[in-house]
Design a protein around this motif. Structure first.
Motif, short mmCIF file in Angstrom:
data_model
loop_
_atom_site.label_atom_id
_atom_site.label_comp_id
_atom_site.label_asym_id
_atom_site.label_seq_id
_atom_site.Cartn_x
_atom_site.Cartn_y
_atom_site.Cartn_z
N HIS A 165 0.81 -1.22 0.00
CA HIS A 165 0.00 0.00 0.00
C HIS A 165 0.85 1.27 0.00
CE1 HIS A 165 -3.55 -2.40 0.65
NE2 HIS A 165 -2.95 -3.01 1.66
N PHE A 166 2.12 1.16 -0.36
CA PHE A 166 3.02 2.30 -0.32
C PHE A 166 2.55 3.38 -1.31
CE2 PHE A 166 6.84 4.66 -1.50
CZ PHE A 166 7.30 5.01 -0.24
N GLY A 167 2.36 4.59 -0.85
CA GLY A 167 1.98 5.72 -1.69
C GLY A 167 0.49 5.92 -1.82
N SER A 168 -0.32 4.99 -1.34
CA SER A 168 -1.77 5.13 -1.52
C SER A 168 -2.32 6.30 -0.70
CB SER A 168 -2.49 3.84 -1.16
OG SER A 168 -2.28 3.50 0.19
N GLY A 169 -1.71 6.60 0.43
CA GLY A 169 -2.16 7.74 1.24
C GLY A 169 -1.92 9.06 0.53
N ASN A 223 -1.62 9.47 -2.74
CA ASN A 223 -2.50 9.53 -3.88
C ASN A 223 -3.93 9.89 -3.46
OD1 ASN A 223 -0.45 8.89 -5.64
ND2 ASN A 223 -0.81 6.70 -5.49
N LEU A 224 -4.38 9.38 -2.33
CA LEU A 224 -5.71 9.71 -1.83
C LEU A 224 -5.81 11.18 -1.47
CD1 LEU A 224 -8.53 8.79 -0.86
CD2 LEU A 224 -7.49 8.35 1.35
N ILE A 225 -4.82 11.72 -0.81
CA ILE A 225 -4.84 13.13 -0.43
C ILE A 225 -4.81 14.03 -1.66
CG2 ILE A 225 -3.47 14.94 0.69
CD1 ILE A 225 -2.73 12.87 2.80
N LYS A 226 -4.00 13.67 -2.67
CA LYS A 226 -3.99 14.46 -3.90
C LYS A 226 -5.35 14.44 -4.58
CE LYS A 226 -0.62 12.68 -6.22
NZ LYS A 226 0.47 12.35 -7.14
N ALA A 227 -5.99 13.28 -4.61
CA ALA A 227 -7.31 13.18 -5.24
C ALA A 227 -8.35 13.98 -4.48
CB ALA A 227 -7.73 11.71 -5.33
N GLN A 228 -8.24 14.05 -3.16
CA GLN A 228 -9.20 14.79 -2.36
C GLN A 228 -9.03 16.30 -2.50
OE1 GLN A 228 -8.54 13.18 1.53
NE2 GLN A 228 -10.03 11.54 1.26
N GLN A 229 -7.87 16.77 -2.95
CA GLN A 229 -7.63 18.19 -3.10
C GLN A 229 -8.11 18.74 -4.44
OE1 GLN A 229 -3.50 18.89 -2.33
NE2 GLN A 229 -3.68 18.44 -0.17
#
Length: 100
Positions: free
Chosen positions: A38-42, A44-50
């Protein structure tokens, strides 16, 4: 006396060889397979939420409300404020005690 010394030396060399083998084999194994998966998924999630509107790049309508000359002038003033910032006023001084 020599026999005890010989046993201690062979035991010590066996111990060193065992520890070396153990360290060499643990260096090749992954200790965090679940985290690596799951490396980097956090991030990527934060970028998508912005992203407010993911389809904004496809909108070719011009921006309403400010013309090009006014926008360039505002941008130039913004850049100039970093080249020569306004002088700071005197800092607030707080006195403690009577000062005598």
């Amino acid at each position: 006396m020599n026999r005890i010394h010989f046993c201690s030396a062979s035991l010590a060399s066996l111990l060193v060889a065992s520890l070396t083998t153990l360290l060499a084999t643990t260096g090749c194994t992954s200790t965090t397979p679940n985290l690596d998966q799951h490396f980097g998924s956090g991030v990527n999630l934060i970028k998508a939420q912005q992203i407010l509107n993911p389809q904004a790049a496809h909108n070719t309508n011009p921006v309403n409300g400010i013309d090009g000359k006014a926008a360039k002038s505002a941008y130039d003033e913004y850049q100039k404020s970093y080249k020569s910032p306004a002088p700071q006023s005197n800092a607030l001084t707080i006195s403690v005690g009577s000062g005598r």
